[in-house]
Motif scaffolding. Sequence first.
Motif, PDB file in Angstrom:
ATOM      1  N   LEU A 100      40.519  61.983  14.184  1.00 45.20           N
ATOM      2  CA  LEU A 100      39.285  61.733  14.914  1.00 45.20           C
ATOM      3  C   LEU A 100      39.495  60.522  15.826  1.00 45.20           C
ATOM      4  O   LEU A 100      39.451  59.383  15.354  1.00 45.20           O
ATOM      5  CB  LEU A 100      38.133  61.451  13.944  1.00 45.20           C
ATOM      6  CG  LEU A 100      37.864  62.489  12.855  1.00 45.20           C
ATOM      7  CD1 LEU A 100      36.779  61.987  11.907  1.00 45.20           C
ATOM      8  CD2 LEU A 100      37.476  63.833  13.464  1.00 45.20           C
ATOM      9  N   PRO A 101      39.752  60.729  17.113  1.00 38.33           N
ATOM     10  CA  PRO A 101      39.961  59.586  18.018  1.00 38.33           C
ATOM     11  C   PRO A 101      38.750  58.660  18.007  1.00 38.33           C
ATOM     12  O   PRO A 101      37.633  59.084  18.278  1.00 38.33           O
ATOM     13  CB  PRO A 101      40.139  60.254  19.390  1.00 38.33           C
ATOM     14  CG  PRO A 101      40.562  61.660  19.087  1.00 38.33           C
ATOM     15  CD  PRO A 101      39.876  62.027  17.810  1.00 38.33           C
ATOM     16  N   ARG A 102      38.961  57.395  17.706  1.00 39.06           N
ATOM     17  CA  ARG A 102      37.846  56.478  17.494  1.00 39.06           C
ATOM     18  C   ARG A 102      36.971  56.316  18.729  1.00 39.06           C
ATOM     19  O   ARG A 102      35.764  56.075  18.611  1.00 39.06           O
ATOM     20  CB  ARG A 102      38.358  55.106  17.053  1.00 39.06           C
ATOM     21  CG  ARG A 102      39.075  55.068  15.721  1.00 39.06           C
ATOM     22  CD  ARG A 102      38.385  55.884  14.632  1.00 39.06           C
ATOM     23  NE  ARG A 102      36.962  55.590  14.492  1.00 39.06           N
ATOM     24  CZ  ARG A 102      36.101  56.345  13.832  1.00 39.06           C
ATOM     25  NH1 ARG A 102      36.510  57.478  13.271  1.00 39.06           N
ATOM     26  NH2 ARG A 102      34.835  56.013  13.727  1.00 39.06           N
ATOM     27  N   ALA A 103      37.548  56.406  19.915  1.00 42.40           N
ATOM     28  CA  ALA A 103      36.758  56.210  21.125  1.00 42.40           C
ATOM     29  C   ALA A 103      35.777  57.348  21.369  1.00 42.40           C
ATOM     30  O   ALA A 103      34.815  57.188  22.120  1.00 42.40           O
ATOM     31  CB  ALA A 103      37.680  56.065  22.333  1.00 42.40           C
ATOM     32  N   VAL A 104      36.023  58.485  20.738  1.00 41.72           N
ATOM     33  CA  VAL A 104      35.234  59.687  21.005  1.00 41.72           C
ATOM     34  C   VAL A 104      34.139  59.890  19.966  1.00 41.72           C
ATOM     35  O   VAL A 104      33.035  60.348  20.294  1.00 41.72           O
ATOM     36  CB  VAL A 104      36.155  60.931  21.052  1.00 41.72           C
ATOM     37  CG1 VAL A 104      35.360  62.207  21.271  1.00 41.72           C
ATOM     38  CG2 VAL A 104      37.214  60.756  22.138  1.00 41.72           C
ATOM     39  N   ILE A 149      31.425  57.508  29.355  1.00 42.28           N
ATOM     40  CA  ILE A 149      31.890  57.447  27.967  1.00 42.28           C
ATOM     41  C   ILE A 149      33.142  58.300  27.817  1.00 42.28           C
ATOM     42  O   ILE A 149      33.507  59.074  28.712  1.00 42.28           O
ATOM     43  CB  ILE A 149      30.807  57.939  26.981  1.00 42.28           C
ATOM     44  CG1 ILE A 149      30.517  59.429  27.211  1.00 42.28           C
ATOM     45  CG2 ILE A 149      29.547  57.100  27.113  1.00 42.28           C
ATOM     46  CD1 ILE A 149      29.636  60.060  26.137  1.00 42.28           C
ATOM     47  N   ALA A 150      33.782  58.193  26.667  1.00 41.66           N
ATOM     48  CA  ALA A 150      34.960  59.008  26.364  1.00 41.66           C
ATOM     49  C   ALA A 150      34.530  60.317  25.719  1.00 41.66           C
ATOM     50  O   ALA A 150      33.918  60.317  24.651  1.00 41.66           O
ATOM     51  CB  ALA A 150      35.899  58.251  25.431  1.00 41.66           C
ATOM     52  N   TYR A 151      34.824  61.412  26.396  1.00 46.04           N
ATOM     53  CA  TYR A 151      34.614  62.738  25.818  1.00 46.04           C
ATOM     54  C   TYR A 151      35.887  63.285  25.189  1.00 46.04           C
ATOM     55  O   TYR A 151      35.841  64.177  24.346  1.00 46.04           O
ATOM     56  CB  TYR A 151      34.122  63.710  26.891  1.00 46.04           C
ATOM     57  CG  TYR A 151      32.667  63.533  27.259  1.00 46.04           C
ATOM     58  CD1 TYR A 151      31.657  64.039  26.453  1.00 46.04           C
ATOM     59  CD2 TYR A 151      32.309  62.858  28.416  1.00 46.04           C
ATOM     60  CE1 TYR A 151      30.322  63.883  26.786  1.00 46.04           C
ATOM     61  CE2 TYR A 151      30.974  62.695  28.766  1.00 46.04           C
ATOM     62  CZ  TYR A 151      29.986  63.213  27.944  1.00 46.04           C
ATOM     63  OH  TYR A 151      28.652  63.050  28.279  1.00 46.04           O
ATOM     64  N   THR A 152      37.026  62.770  25.637  1.00 41.99           N
ATOM     65  CA  THR A 152      38.316  63.194  25.109  1.00 41.99           C
ATOM     66  C   THR A 152      39.171  61.955  24.849  1.00 41.99           C
ATOM     67  O   THR A 152      38.836  60.841  25.298  1.00 41.99           O
ATOM     68  CB  THR A 152      39.064  64.111  26.098  1.00 41.99           C
ATOM     69  OG1 THR A 152      39.550  63.330  27.197  1.00 41.99           O
ATOM     70  CG2 THR A 152      38.148  65.225  26.615  1.00 41.99           C
ATOM     71  N   VAL A 192      41.823  61.064  26.177  1.00 47.20           N
ATOM     72  CA  VAL A 192      42.473  60.479  27.361  1.00 47.20           C
ATOM     73  C   VAL A 192      41.481  59.760  28.263  1.00 47.20           C
ATOM     74  O   VAL A 192      41.892  59.088  29.204  1.00 47.20           O
ATOM     75  CB  VAL A 192      43.220  61.566  28.179  1.00 47.20           C
ATOM     76  CG1 VAL A 192      44.286  62.220  27.327  1.00 47.20           C
ATOM     77  CG2 VAL A 192      42.258  62.602  28.744  1.00 47.20           C
ATOM     78  N   ASP A 193      40.181  59.881  27.989  1.00 51.94           N
ATOM     79  CA  ASP A 193      39.192  59.153  28.780  1.00 51.94           C
ATOM     80  C   ASP A 193      39.255  57.667  28.438  1.00 51.94           C
ATOM     81  O   ASP A 193      39.371  57.297  27.272  1.00 51.94           O
ATOM     82  CB  ASP A 193      37.789  59.679  28.499  1.00 51.94           C
ATOM     83  CG  ASP A 193      37.569  61.075  29.047  1.00 51.94           C
ATOM     84  OD1 ASP A 193      38.249  61.434  30.027  1.00 51.94           O
ATOM     85  OD2 ASP A 193      36.729  61.811  28.492  1.00 51.94           O
ATOM     86  N   ASP A 194      39.128  56.827  29.453  1.00 49.18           N
ATOM     87  CA  ASP A 194      39.277  55.387  29.236  1.00 49.18           C
ATOM     88  C   ASP A 194      38.177  54.615  29.977  1.00 49.18           C
ATOM     89  O   ASP A 194      38.439  53.919  30.966  1.00 49.18           O
ATOM     90  CB  ASP A 194      40.653  54.935  29.719  1.00 49.18           C
ATOM     91  CG  ASP A 194      40.952  53.484  29.356  1.00 49.18           C
ATOM     92  OD1 ASP A 194      40.347  52.985  28.381  1.00 49.18           O
ATOM     93  OD2 ASP A 194      41.772  52.860  30.051  1.00 49.18           O
ATOM     94  N   PRO A 195      36.937  54.724  29.503  1.00 47.14           N
ATOM     95  CA  PRO A 195      35.853  54.001  30.171  1.00 47.14           C
ATOM     96  C   PRO A 195      35.984  52.494  29.973  1.00 47.14           C
ATOM     97  O   PRO A 195      36.517  52.027  28.964  1.00 47.14           O
ATOM     98  CB  PRO A 195      34.595  54.536  29.482  1.00 47.14           C
ATOM     99  CG  PRO A 195      35.065  54.983  28.125  1.00 47.14           C
ATOM    100  CD  PRO A 195      36.456  55.492  28.340  1.00 47.14           C
ATOM    101  N   THR A 196      35.479  51.743  30.933  1.00 45.28           N
ATOM    102  CA  THR A 196      35.494  50.288  30.829  1.00 45.28           C
ATOM    103  C   THR A 196      34.521  49.841  29.744  1.00 45.28           C
ATOM    104  O   THR A 196      33.380  50.297  29.717  1.00 45.28           O
ATOM    105  CB  THR A 196      35.086  49.657  32.174  1.00 45.28           C
ATOM    106  OG1 THR A 196      35.909  50.188  33.203  1.00 45.28           O
ATOM    107  CG2 THR A 196      35.221  48.146  32.128  1.00 45.28           C
ATOM    108  N   PRO A 197      34.934  48.971  28.825  1.00 49.85           N
ATOM    109  CA  PRO A 197      34.015  48.479  27.789  1.00 49.85           C
ATOM    110  C   PRO A 197      32.778  47.840  28.401  1.00 49.85           C
ATOM    111  O   PRO A 197      32.840  47.224  29.467  1.00 49.85           O
ATOM    112  CB  PRO A 197      34.859  47.457  27.022  1.00 49.85           C
ATOM    113  CG  PRO A 197      36.282  47.875  27.266  1.00 49.85           C
ATOM    114  CD  PRO A 197      36.301  48.428  28.654  1.00 49.85           C
ATOM    115  N   VAL A 198      31.650  47.973  27.715  1.00 50.14           N
ATOM    116  CA  VAL A 198      30.373  47.497  28.236  1.00 50.14           C
ATOM    117  C   VAL A 198      30.395  46.003  28.535  1.00 50.14           C
ATOM    118  O   VAL A 198      29.884  45.558  29.570  1.00 50.14           O
ATOM    119  CB  VAL A 198      29.237  47.849  27.254  1.00 50.14           C
ATOM    120  CG1 VAL A 198      27.972  47.063  27.579  1.00 50.14           C
ATOM    121  CG2 VAL A 198      28.947  49.346  27.296  1.00 50.14           C
ATOM    122  N   ASP A 199      30.987  45.207  27.655  1.00 51.44           N
ATOM    123  CA  ASP A 199      30.982  43.762  27.907  1.00 51.44           C
ATOM    124  C   ASP A 199      31.790  43.403  29.147  1.00 51.44           C
ATOM    125  O   ASP A 199      31.446  42.469  29.885  1.00 51.44           O
ATOM    126  CB  ASP A 199      31.479  43.000  26.681  1.00 51.44           C
ATOM    127  CG  ASP A 199      32.869  43.400  26.241  1.00 51.44           C
ATOM    128  OD1 ASP A 199      33.348  44.485  26.643  1.00 51.44           O
ATOM    129  OD2 ASP A 199      33.498  42.637  25.485  1.00 51.44           O
TER     130      ASP A 199
END
Length: 512
Positions: free
Chosen positions: A20-24, A273-276, A278-285
């Motif tokens: 389970l990829p943690r970002a997703v 957000i990350a749906y997969t 390989v998605d790499d959204p910029t962290p909110v902070d």
Amino acid sequence: MTANPLAPSWLPQPEDSNDLPRAVWPQNAGRAVDGELVLGGVPASDLIARHGTPLYVVDEADARARARGFREAFEREGARIGTGVTVYYAAKAFLTATVAQWMASEGLSIDVCSAGEFAVASAAGVAPARMGFHGNNKSVAEIDEAVGAGIGAIVVDSPVEVERIAAAAERHGRVQAVRLRVNSGVHAHTHDFLATAHEDQKFGISLAEAPAVVASIRSHPNLRFLGLHCHIGSQIFGADGFEQSAARLLGLHAELLAGGEIPELNLGGGFGIAYTSVDDPTPVDVLARQIADIVAVECAGLGIAVPHLAFEPGRVIIGPSTVTLYTVGTVKPVTVSVGEAGAQNHDLTHTEMPTHTDMPTHTDMTGIQSPTAVRTYVSVDGGMSDNARPALYGADYTVRLANRRSGAEPALVRIAGKHCESGDIVVYADYLPGDVEPGDTLAVAATGAYCWSLSSNYNYLGRPPVVAVQGGEARLIMRGETIDDLLSRDPAIARATRKAPTAQSPAAQRVS
């Protein structure tokens, strides 16, 4: 294991298709010792036993933490550059009374776009003064109701709305705060249907038209001009688009200051957000810091004070917190000609067709041989009625087995719905263990935004229920629809039932 040549080039083949990829996935998602998916401390099988499938499952602690984290990050960065920040939760992403209560309790205001959303937020106990009202075609009745109730702000989307809002404010004896939505001309790096700040679209007005509309607003004593508003799109990674948009908006903001005060600037939402994996959204902070720096630099260059800032996140808060559970009905291996795989793939620009000399071949009617590969179609008991985004935008998602862990080799799958549309796809491409079979439970991650809110009754399927999980407890926050619910809306059926009572529908249970 050799990668399936039908897989899109962006999709890596996992070593373990149970991970389970943690970002997703939601913060409180994991697997039990026996391999079953556990959400918020509740096993998937327990949720399904009570509510069936399809089923939306929201991790309450995750949603609250994201809301709180977004607000705190932007407030902190706003204070650093000497201004305040208001965060509106974009109700269009996913709204129930319970979700509205979560957002309000975490210090967020609510952004609504219709009388229905306004009614839900109001019924949840959110004060109208903490709401903003959007929409490109707000009816006179909607405007009147919102003004009469004491709505905090209304976004003017076209010149005609100035007169309508002013008339409502006069009727109710109020001075109504308004924002003006403008199109900055910045096209976010996103699907065309999701980009909302270029000129040729239905929302807002151009920068060139704005001064005249602001003058019209200021001519009405019962209207108060709060400032400009812009929304550049959705599922945006990085701050580049915000930088360009803010520069143009603040240039206009500085020009308009000559005619009176402008207390705020609303930069909208659209944070991705990350749906997969390989998605790499910029962290909110990081985003908060970058956007604050952009505004501070632009204001300094223009020689103006930094205005109060407002933002409207939706997806970035509720999207990753939610998982949809399905039950597998059929598993169908389909042999596909690799040479024509582009027609089978939803995104040709991200698909590379490698050549493999050791692959099976297919001979077409002209006698030409082409390599083939197998794509496994796994059909589930929901589909585009509970997640329209893949059909609308070609959106990608991540899927995993929820009822067990498997040691089988990963197999490329396409998760299909049960509707009468070839485009009824839930997940275009991902890997599941090769022994996936009918009766298995699947979990699709990051389905909080624009899934339940876009749900429909296509093919007369009932919209699924929504449950919230936290600390090992689950509670229903939106009842699912039954067949009886659907029949009750049809007057002809209601009349026939009154004339000739029949046996009770077998679907006193949920439609699945």
